[in-house]
Scaffold this active site. Structure first.
Site, PDB file in Angstrom:
ATOM      1  N   VAL A  88     -26.248  -1.210  68.148  1.00 54.55           N
ATOM      2  CA  VAL A  88     -26.361  -0.409  69.367  1.00 54.55           C
ATOM      3  C   VAL A  88     -24.997  -0.296  70.022  1.00 54.55           C
ATOM      4  CG1 VAL A  88     -27.443  -0.281  71.620  1.00 54.55           C
ATOM      5  CG2 VAL A  88     -28.693  -1.216  69.711  1.00 54.55           C
ATOM      6  N   CYS A  89     -24.666   0.901  70.456  1.00 57.39           N
ATOM      7  CA  CYS A  89     -23.365   1.111  71.094  1.00 57.39           C
ATOM      8  C   CYS A  89     -23.591   1.526  72.535  1.00 57.39           C
ATOM      9  CB  CYS A  89     -22.586   2.180  70.343  1.00 57.39           C
ATOM     10  SG  CYS A  89     -21.047   2.636  71.121  1.00 57.39           S
ATOM     11  N   ILE A  90     -23.665   0.541  73.427  1.00 51.83           N
ATOM     12  CA  ILE A  90     -23.697   0.890  74.844  1.00 51.83           C
ATOM     13  C   ILE A  90     -22.664   0.047  75.566  1.00 51.83           C
ATOM     14  CG2 ILE A  90     -26.020   1.817  75.127  1.00 51.83           C
ATOM     15  CD1 ILE A  90     -26.951  -0.947  75.841  1.00 51.83           C
TER      16      ILE A  90
END
Lengths: 168, 639
Positions: A88-90
């Protein structure tokens, strides 16, 4: 007294078990190792991911909560902010020092104030509203922008897959 | 399953080889000779020995570690791969010593190494494991003791062998085991710290600090060992390629440990000096839970300038990484703890000292006023942890000058000056905090002092929004930069403005550029001003030196709170700058001459009587005046 990271993770686990946020389940895979968690996230209502239940894995660093954990979906995902391998890329999961995408202000980065619950809630809102500016999955970002119908179709297929329903 | 198969196959092969030899030779010794002479038989025997060693290793692992965790196994595999490669590299250096015994020793070394790594991982895991059984303690302790004993034994053995037989491959072993011994000591210390922590009721806050220092000291020993080893190897054999990678990592780890210790010390220092302990009332007012560790704050806790409260130990470990408040991300280094910015909106003092200084001291006055062109608002040093010493000095000088101006102008009847007098003397009292008015005063004073010739190129007052009367009768500087809008003191910058300058978006970069441009303008302005000073000095040198100015500046010195020797130092600096200014801009015409004289003549008279003369300072002044003349001459000659 056990290490501070362990105590904090135990406290968070207790909190999540006592007051679980809606649509989110999370806890250690094995109670002997509190540094690897599994989470189940339900797709937010009113979005193309509605109804899906997405399993994910959270890996905590030894110096948690000073460093952010890593999160990876263990099912197939097609989303502008999720890499093909499920990571996940947040911004909330990025330490303030590094800026992989070069656009995040430090105000939205990781800080010890964040928690597993906040991460998972952010992921839910990320599912609902993808940020197509930062393309972890460029194909998905492009499709989200240009061909929403196709994107919705793929999302529905993934939702069905996570639920074990055969695709029509 | 495959492993079992391999073991069985090798067992069958060995039995076949031995059986075959015995079948052919019938007796023990001839069959042994037969096996050692036949290469295929020896290969099978070596294979069997290798498999036996692996089995032995597995048994030991079961005894001391039980089941390996996935992470431990991964770690082990990764490291052993490197270790094997490096061993092969070491073989190339010692190819003359190559023998089965040599290989056996290296294999043993590899095995011991892997046990060290596993022990290290296990002890690190203590902190993260919810339950630590007695079995764990027994295993770790016995393993550490055994490994430590073996390491010491091999180090001694290597030493004896090197001393008696001269340098050989034993050198490498001795060194490798010495490194392993430092690892054992490191693990033991960590183990002791973790055990103490586990058995105490409350969290042990200083443990992290102890761990840091252990890491630092052990890293230092390891670096020393590696350096010594490389030096010895280079002198006796050749460059030990196989030691370079571990040496590099050791040095990197040492550097990191060193940085960590420094950061930690800084964090502790900041916390002890800058932030107050939270009082019980404050704790009760907040919800009493440290948001970092999610535990109640009963032990020591600190309050940040933004009123957020955390455990001291939690804050320390966070500040080691980030100097921001965890909750609101206020940059704690940029924010002074005491509310020090009280922007004085009153008009700053202006040419008050115009009369105080005659034409000659126009160059002298700037020591105190040298900073005049730099408005108080802009302080590029501020972001790096508060005002620097230079800035303090400037401010004090400025305040003193302001006071001087106020005192000396009592007889002067110009309305403008009266207005400034009040602010000037007011700022004299508050030395540092009133930097706004204090520093403004002398800037204008300088303008007056030189008869306006050295008018500050821009009005600092514009930054603080004050309405300083613009005292600028000299439009002869076409390159004079327009007054920039310098940010008020960085401490006074609003949070918004600071945030605007953070980040990577275009607007943030633009905001930063704007800030830098302002600073550049100010620098240009000060260069210009220096240039003007130099011209004034030149013009005064050409004129016959008037007699009264020394007295005037003497009186100025009396009233000022500055130490007397300071002005005698500063002219040297100013002169340096003059020359620089000359080089940069080229000399402008002596047109100031005409302009300076009227002002000075008018002010001169009022002042020479107003100031009492002190004998000591007069002497000082005389020296200063002569030096100035000399400067003027040199600057003339350099031209």
């Amino acid at each position: 007294m056990a290490g501070s990271a362990l105590r904090r993770l135990m406290a968070e686990y207790k909190q999540l078990t006592l007051n679980p946020p809606e649509g989110i389940i999370a806890g250690p895979i094995n109670e002997e190792n509190f540094f690897e968690w599994e989470a189940l996230i339900t797709g937010p209502e009113g979005t193309c991911f509605e109804g899906g239940v997405f399993p994910a894995k959270l890996i905590f660093p030894p110096d948690y909560p000073l460093s952010p954990p890593k999160m990876q979906f263990t099912c197939e995902m097609f989303h502008p902010n999720i890499y093909a391998d499920g990571r996940v890329c947040i911004s909330i999961l990025h330490a303030p020092g590094d800026d992989p995408m070069g656009y995040e202000s430090s105000a939205e980065r990781w800080s010890p104030v964040q928690s597993v619950e906040k991460i998972l809630l952010s992921v839910v809102s990320m599912l609902a509203e993808p940020n197509d500016e930062s393309g972890a999955n460029v194909d998905a970002a492009k499709m989200w922008r240009e061909d929403r119908a196709e994107f919705n179709r793929i999302a529905e297929r993934i939702v069905r897959k996570t639920l074990g329903i055969p695709t029509p | 399953m495959r492993a079992v198969g391999a073991i069985l196959i090798s067992l069958v092969l060995t039995t076949a080889v031995i059986g075959n030899a015995y079948y052919q030779k019938k007796q023990f010794y001839p069959s042994v000779v037969y096996i050692t002479k036949s290469n295929p038989s020896m290969a099978v025997i070596y294979l069997q020995a290798f498999i036996l060693v692996i089995l032995m290793g597995k048994l030991m692992r079961k005894v001391f570690f039980g089941q390996l965790r996935a992470a431990e196994f991964e770690h082990l595999m990764e490291r052993s791969w490197y270790a094997v490669t490096e061993t092969c590299l070491a073989f190339t250096v010692f190819r003359d010593d190559f023998s089965p015994k040599f290989i056996a020793l290296f294999t043993l070394l590899l095995f011991l190494k892997s046990f060290h790594w596993l022990a290290e991982d296990r002890v690190d895991y203590m902190e993260r494991s919810p339950v630590i059984s007695w079995l764990f303690h027994i295993r770790v302790l016995s393993l550490l003791l055994m490994l430590g004993f073996l390491d010491t034994h091999f180090v001694c053995h290597a030493y004896q062998s090197t001393v008696t037989k001269g340098a050989s491959v034993q050198l490498v072993f001795g060194f490798e085991y010495a490194i392993l011994l430092t690892i054992i000591v490191n693990i033991l210390i960590k183990y002791a710290l973790h055990t103490v922590d586990l058995n105490s009721e409350n969290p042990w806050e200083n443990k992290a600090v102890f761990l840091l220092y252990t890491e630092l000291v052990m890293g230092f020993f390891k670096v020393l060992l590696y350096l010594a080893f490389v030096v010895i190897m280079v002198r006796i054999y050749t460059l030990p390629l196989f030691a370079l990678r571990p040496m590099y990592y050791t040095m990197r780890a040492f550097k990191k440990a060193f940085n960590d210790v420094i950061l930690s010390r800084r964090a502790i220092h900041n916390m002890n000096t800058l932030y107050p302990d939270a009082t019980p009332e404050e704790l009760a007012a907040a919800d009493n839970v440290c948001i970092i560790c999610r535990e109640e704050m009963v032990t020591a806790s600190k309050k940040l300038p933004c009123n957020h409260i955390f455990h001291t130990s939690c804050l320390r470990s966070w500040f080691q990484r980030q100097q921001t408040c965890p909750t609101c991300r206020l940059n704690i280094l940029r924010t002074p703890t005491a509310p020090s910015h009280a922007p004085p909106p009153q008009p700053a003092a202006a040419p008050a000292a115009g009369g105080a200084a005659g034409p000659a001291p126009a160059g002298v006055a700037p020591p105190g006023l040298g900073m005049a062109p730099i408005p108080p608002g802009v302080n590029p040093f501020q972001p790096f942890g508060g005002p620097g010493p230079i800035w303090h000095m400037w401010q004090q000088a400025a305040a003193a000058a302001g006071q001087r101006a106020g005192d000396q102008q009592q007889q002067q009847q110009q309305p403008r000056q009266q207005q400034q007098q009040s602010s000037g003397s007011g700022s004299g009292g508050q030395s540092t905090s009133a930097s706004g008015s204090g520093a403004n005063a002398p800037s204008n004073q300088a303008g007056g002092a030189s008869g306006g010739g050295a008018q500050p190129p821009q009005q600092p007052g514009t930054s603080t929004g004050s309405n300083v009367p613009v005292f600028c009768p000299f439009p002869f500087l076409p390159f004079m930069p327009p007054p920039p809008m310098p940010p008020a003191n960085f401490a006074g910058l609003s949070l918004e403005e600071l945030q605007r300058m953070e980040g990577h978006a275009r607007e943030n970069v633009e905001a930063r550029l704007q800030c830098l441009r302002n600073i550049q303008l100010l620098l240009d302005a000060s260069v210009t001003m220096m240039h003007q000073y130099s011209m004034v000095v030149q013009s005064t040198a050409r004129m016959p030196p008037p007699s009264s100015p020394p007295q005037a500046s003497t009186s100025a010195n009396n009233t000022s709170s500055e130490p007397v020797p300071k002005p005698s130092v500063t002219p040297a600096e100013t002169r340096h700058k003059f020359e620089k200014g000359d080089n940069l801009e080229g000399a402008a015409g002596p047109s100031i001459n005409t302009t300076t004289t009227p002002t000075t003549t008018t002010t001169e008279t009022g002042n020479s009587e107003a100031s009492p003369v002190n004998d000591e300072t007069r002497e000082q002044q005389e020296i200063r005046r002569r030096r100035l003349q000399k400067f003027a001459q040199t600057s003339q000659t350099t031209e």
